[in-house]
Every structure is written in C-alpha cells, then in structure tokens.
Write an enzyme that holds these catalytic residues in place. Structure first.
Site, PDB file in Angstrom:
ATOM      1  NE  ARG A 238      -4.294  -1.466   0.259  1.00  0.00           N
ATOM      2  CZ  ARG A 238      -4.451  -2.517  -0.544  1.00  0.00           C
ATOM      3  NH1 ARG A 238      -3.554  -2.799  -1.464  1.00  0.00           N
ATOM      4  NH2 ARG A 238      -5.516  -3.290  -0.440  1.00  0.00           N
ATOM      5  CD  GLU A 267      -3.069   3.537  -5.118  1.00  0.00           C
ATOM      6  OE1 GLU A 267      -4.146   2.922  -5.291  1.00  0.00           O
ATOM      7  OE2 GLU A 267      -2.042   2.990  -4.702  1.00  0.00           O
ATOM      8  CG  HIS A 286      -3.508  -0.469  -6.563  1.00  0.00           C
ATOM      9  ND1 HIS A 286      -3.809   0.195  -5.411  1.00  0.00           N
ATOM     10  CD2 HIS A 286      -3.506  -1.793  -6.223  1.00  0.00           C
ATOM     11  CE1 HIS A 286      -3.982  -0.672  -4.433  1.00  0.00           C
ATOM     12  NE2 HIS A 286      -3.799  -1.893  -4.904  1.00  0.00           N
TER      13      HIS A 286
HETATM   14  P1  NAP Z   1      -0.403 -11.452   4.680  1.00  0.00           P
HETATM   15  O1  NAP Z   1      -0.338 -12.897   4.281  1.00  0.00           O
HETATM   16  O2  NAP Z   1      -1.220 -11.064   5.852  1.00  0.00           O
HETATM   17  O3  NAP Z   1       1.116 -10.945   4.859  1.00  0.00           O
HETATM   18  C1  NAP Z   1       1.475  -9.760   5.496  1.00  0.00           C
HETATM   19  C2  NAP Z   1       2.669 -10.051   6.403  1.00  0.00           C
HETATM   20  O4  NAP Z   1       3.131  -8.821   6.974  1.00  0.00           O
HETATM   21  C3  NAP Z   1       2.294 -10.986   7.555  1.00  0.00           C
HETATM   22  O5  NAP Z   1       3.306 -11.946   7.751  1.00  0.00           O
HETATM   23  C4  NAP Z   1       2.190 -10.015   8.729  1.00  0.00           C
HETATM   24  O6  NAP Z   1       2.421 -10.627   9.983  1.00  0.00           O
HETATM   25  C5  NAP Z   1       3.295  -9.024   8.374  1.00  0.00           C
HETATM   26  N1  NAP Z   1       3.197  -7.776   9.132  1.00  0.00           N
HETATM   27  C6  NAP Z   1       2.084  -7.174   9.639  1.00  0.00           C
HETATM   28  N2  NAP Z   1       2.424  -6.043  10.286  1.00  0.00           N
HETATM   29  C7  NAP Z   1       3.781  -5.940  10.195  1.00  0.00           C
HETATM   30  C8  NAP Z   1       4.715  -4.998  10.691  1.00  0.00           C
HETATM   31  N3  NAP Z   1       4.321  -3.931  11.416  1.00  0.00           N
HETATM   32  N4  NAP Z   1       6.025  -5.199  10.444  1.00  0.00           N
HETATM   33  C9  NAP Z   1       6.428  -6.290   9.740  1.00  0.00           C
HETATM   34  N5  NAP Z   1       5.579  -7.223   9.252  1.00  0.00           N
HETATM   35  C10 NAP Z   1       4.264  -7.051   9.468  1.00  0.00           C
HETATM   36  O7  NAP Z   1      -0.931 -10.571   3.453  1.00  0.00           O
HETATM   37  P2  NAP Z   1      -0.711 -10.804   1.885  1.00  0.00           P
HETATM   38  O8  NAP Z   1      -1.847 -11.570   1.343  1.00  0.00           O
HETATM   39  O9  NAP Z   1       0.686 -11.277   1.643  1.00  0.00           O
HETATM   40  O10 NAP Z   1      -0.885  -9.289   1.389  1.00  0.00           O
HETATM   41  C11 NAP Z   1      -0.041  -8.252   1.867  1.00  0.00           C
HETATM   42  C12 NAP Z   1      -0.548  -6.892   1.477  1.00  0.00           C
HETATM   43  O11 NAP Z   1      -0.337  -6.691   0.089  1.00  0.00           O
HETATM   44  C13 NAP Z   1      -2.063  -6.701   1.648  1.00  0.00           C
HETATM   45  O12 NAP Z   1      -2.401  -6.321   2.969  1.00  0.00           O
HETATM   46  C14 NAP Z   1      -2.393  -5.644   0.635  1.00  0.00           C
HETATM   47  O13 NAP Z   1      -2.395  -4.373   1.240  1.00  0.00           O
HETATM   48  C15 NAP Z   1      -1.266  -5.724  -0.382  1.00  0.00           C
HETATM   49  N6  NAP Z   1      -1.727  -6.168  -1.706  1.00  0.00           N
HETATM   50  C16 NAP Z   1      -1.594  -5.316  -2.763  1.00  0.00           C
HETATM   51  C17 NAP Z   1      -1.973  -5.711  -4.034  1.00  0.00           C
HETATM   52  C18 NAP Z   1      -1.820  -4.806  -5.203  1.00  0.00           C
HETATM   53  O14 NAP Z   1      -2.673  -4.791  -6.061  1.00  0.00           O
HETATM   54  N7  NAP Z   1      -0.731  -4.077  -5.318  1.00  0.00           N
HETATM   55  C19 NAP Z   1      -2.522  -6.987  -4.228  1.00  0.00           C
HETATM   56  C20 NAP Z   1      -2.632  -7.834  -3.129  1.00  0.00           C
HETATM   57  C21 NAP Z   1      -2.236  -7.412  -1.874  1.00  0.00           C
HETATM   58  P3  NAP Z   1       1.110 -11.133  10.830  1.00  0.00           P
HETATM   59  O15 NAP Z   1       0.463 -12.181   9.985  1.00  0.00           O
HETATM   60  O16 NAP Z   1       1.680 -11.640  12.091  1.00  0.00           O
HETATM   61  O17 NAP Z   1       0.239  -9.909  10.997  1.00  0.00           O
END
Ligand code: NAP
Length: 335
Positions: A238, A267, A286
């Site tokens: 994000r 955005e 995005h």
């Molecule tokens: P996820 O599986 O929840 O992975 C996020 C990781 O970051 C988790 O391991 C989480 O730990 C960790 N985390 C949370 N807070 C943190 C902090 N303060 N410092 C360090 N690590 C931290 O999510 P995902 O499915 O991989 O997706 C990640 C993000 O990508 C989404 O939230 C979304 O905003 C973004 N995204 C963007 C697009 C795009 O179109 N560009 C598409 C998809 C996703 P915990 O599990 O312990 O909280």
C-alpha cells in the site's frame, strides 16, 4: 424474504450472478466508485455491502446501515474498513486472501526486473526515436538480479510467494516480519534479519506488509538512508507504507538506485507528480492482482463469503474472527 446486498461498483459478472442466486442485489454497475453520500443513501436497508478498496467503510458508513451483517471486499487488504468498529457492531468482514497471492508476486518480481534492467526506459527510448547506436558497450547499463540479495519486508502469503520466485534466480533471501516464520525459513533456506540489517545488506527490497497504524511510513528517510546506493525498492503493498517525500529525495539524490511502484500515497497518481519525471522509477497503476483469472476468482470469493455469512456459516475468508462472539452466526441465518 431474500437478503439485500449493495454492490458499490462494476465487478466481474460471475460474482453478480452468484449473489443474485441468493440475494436481492442493488448493483451500481459503474466503473467509478460512489461517493460516501451515495453509499450512505443506498445502504439504509441492506444486509450486506460488497465493496472494493476504494470505498471507505468507516464508522459513519457502518452506522448508517442498521441491518448490516456483512461487508465483503474484493481485496485482501482491509485498510479501508474500520475493522474494530465493524467487529464491535457485529458486522462480519470477508476479504480475498490467497487467491491473488501468485498474481501479485508475479508483478513484484516483474517490477524488480523492469527497474533493474531498465526495461521501460529502453522501450521509451525506442518509441521516442532516441535509439541511435545499434549497440554500445556502455549503453543502458542496469543491475543484475540473478544471484543478488533480496530483502522481503512482511513474509506473509505474497512475501513468501516472491521468495519462491527469487529462489529460481539463485538469490540470497532475507526477511523481516513481526513474527518469525521458521517453516518458510527452513523450506526456502532464508534468513530472518531485523529491519535495519535487512535494509543495509539487500540489493532489492520488496514490501508486503498490510497498511496499519504500525506500518504507515515504515520506510521513511532513516530507512532509505540505510539502503545501498545500488539498491532497488519495490512496493506492491500500500502506498502509505512508504514516505513518498523521502523516497523522492532518495531517488533524486542517489541514496538508492531505483524503485518499482504499484501503489501510491494518493491514487490515481496525480499527473504532475514528481515521480513521473524520474527515469529510475517504474510505475504501474495498482495492478498487483489484475489478471483475468485472479480478478474473477477474487470477485467470486468475496461473494461466496457474503453468502456464507448470510447462511449462518463461517466462511474461510472471514477477516474479523472475533465477531463470532459478538453476533453468533446462527442469529444471522437468512438464506
Ligand atoms: P499477509 O499474508 O497477511 O502478509 C502480510 C505479512 O506482513 C504478515 O506476515 C504479517 O504478519 C506481516 N506484518 C504485519 N504487520 C507488520 C509490521 N508492522 N512489520 C512487519 N511485518 C508485518 O498478506 P498478503 O496476502 O501477503 O498481502 C499483503 C498486502 O499486500 C495486503 O495487505 C495488501 O495491502 C497488499 N496487496 C496489494 C496488491 C496490489 O494490487 N498491489 C494486491 C494484493 C495485496 P502477521 O500475519 O503476524 O500480521
């Protein structure tokens, strides 16, 4: 009586059809997202809202829908939803984890390659008629990806999927997260580092944390100054996770070599944004999850989650699991 669902904007047809099998659907079939006022006007009598990441589901919105039971968002990120308040109000929130993981990791890896090997700059050079020398020993030199060090910030679903791709490029991989992931460390032979250390040693840094109060401006001037002058930063998480003012300075003054960005603090990115004039930045609008198959699957998954909740069943894509204690599922059953 069928439950009523408000769909905020145009989504893949497969999801609208699925919802129509069980619900009365108020479908706002328009590409542009609705204003807050329009949302409020349309949700006074609904049981469910189907939204995307562009529609803020804040306290005021939630409060204007007294019968609301579930919000389904066609995104994995839920930073546009006041989760604490929804939970307190007994509103279930379902999202789309997992189904967009590989597609988003593909884009992150693509941005690494495109930025390091100046792919977009090369394309522009040809289209603008600036390719004058057929081949020159020092023309358009970039950075290698194969065999370099990749630092992943947030080793969740997408971060781990990126690590698997990087293995194929023989990269040395390290990660920083709030929790250690010994299973993935072992599976991929990757190393946990504190954030500062990761920033110092990595040639590529890719961000995959959710946007929360803790991760807002996680990468700011101090962090950027720790990176190698040859480092490339990729952000597909994000926009507000990176302090854009600081990044701009870092790119202009050469604290780092480049950036590949899919997400921005504002955005769409304003047309006069200074990033646009920088040759060492690759910009995408995005589109992390934007493949035909993945967008269809995301659309369907959010709809499936809404239907499950309205049936009084717990969906596997429920985000705020604590809500079950506030409003038990059996009290919702409408289908
Ligand atoms: P996820 O599986 O929840 O992975 C996020 C990781 O970051 C988790 O391991 C989480 O730990 C960790 N985390 C949370 N807070 C943190 C902090 N303060 N410092 C360090 N690590 C931290 O999510 P995902 O499915 O991989 O997706 C990640 C993000 O990508 C989404 O939230 C979304 O905003 C973004 N995204 C963007 C697009 C795009 O179109 N560009 C598409 C998809 C996703 P915990 O599990 O312990 O909280």
């Amino acid at each position: 009586m069928k439950p009523i669902v408000y769909v905020t904007r145009t989504i893949p047809e497969v999801a609208v059809n699925l919802l129509r099998n069980y619900c009365e659907v108020i479908y706002r079939n328009e590409l542009v997202p609705p204003s807050k006022e329009e949302i409020i006007e349309n949700i006074r009598n609904v049981d469910a809202i189907y939204c995307t990441l562009n529609e803020k589901m804040d306290r005021e919105v939630i409060d204007s829908s007294p019968k609301l039971k579930v919000i389904g968002t066609m995104s994995v990120g839920v930073d546009h939803i006041d989760i604490d308040y929804a939970t307190k109000r007994g509103v279930y929130v379902v999202h789309t984890p997992g189904v967009l993981t590989e597609t988003t990791a593909d884009l992150a890896f693509g941005l690494m390659l495109a930025t390091a090997r100046r792919i977009v700059e090369g394309d522009r050079m040809i289209r603008e008629g600036r390719w004058k020398l057929a081949w020159a020993p020092t023309m358009m030199l970039g950075h290698d990806v194969y065999g370099k060090t990749l630092g992943i910030i947030g080793l969740g679903r997408i971060g781990a999927a990126l690590a698997r791709r990087a293995k194929g490029f023989n990269m040395k991989i390290c990660y920083y997260d709030v929790v250690r992931r010994p299973d993935i460390e072992k599976e991929l032979g990757i190393e946990y580092l504190e954030l500062e250390e990761l920033l110092k040693v990595s040639d590529f840094i890719s961000i995959h944390v959710p946007l929360t109060a803790e991760t807002r401006h996680l990468i700011s001037e101090k962090e950027l100054r720790l990176m190698k002058p040859t480092a490339i930063l990729v952000n597909t998480s994000r926009g507000p996770v990176v302090d854009e003012k600081a990044l701009l300075k870092a790119l202009k003054e050469g604290w780092i070599a480049g950036a590949g960005l899919d997400v921005f603090e504002e955005e769409p990115l304003p047309h006069d944004h200074p990033f646009i004039d920088l040759p060492n930045v690759v910009l995408t609008p995005h589109i992390g999850s934007a493949s035909h198959d993945t967008r269809n699957r995301m659309a369907e998954y959010a709809a499936e989650g809404i239907i499950k909740v309205l049936r009084g069943e717990e969906p596997d894509n429920l985000y705020n699991r604590e809500v079950v204690k506030i409003r038990p599922l059996h009290s919702i059953r409408m289908i």
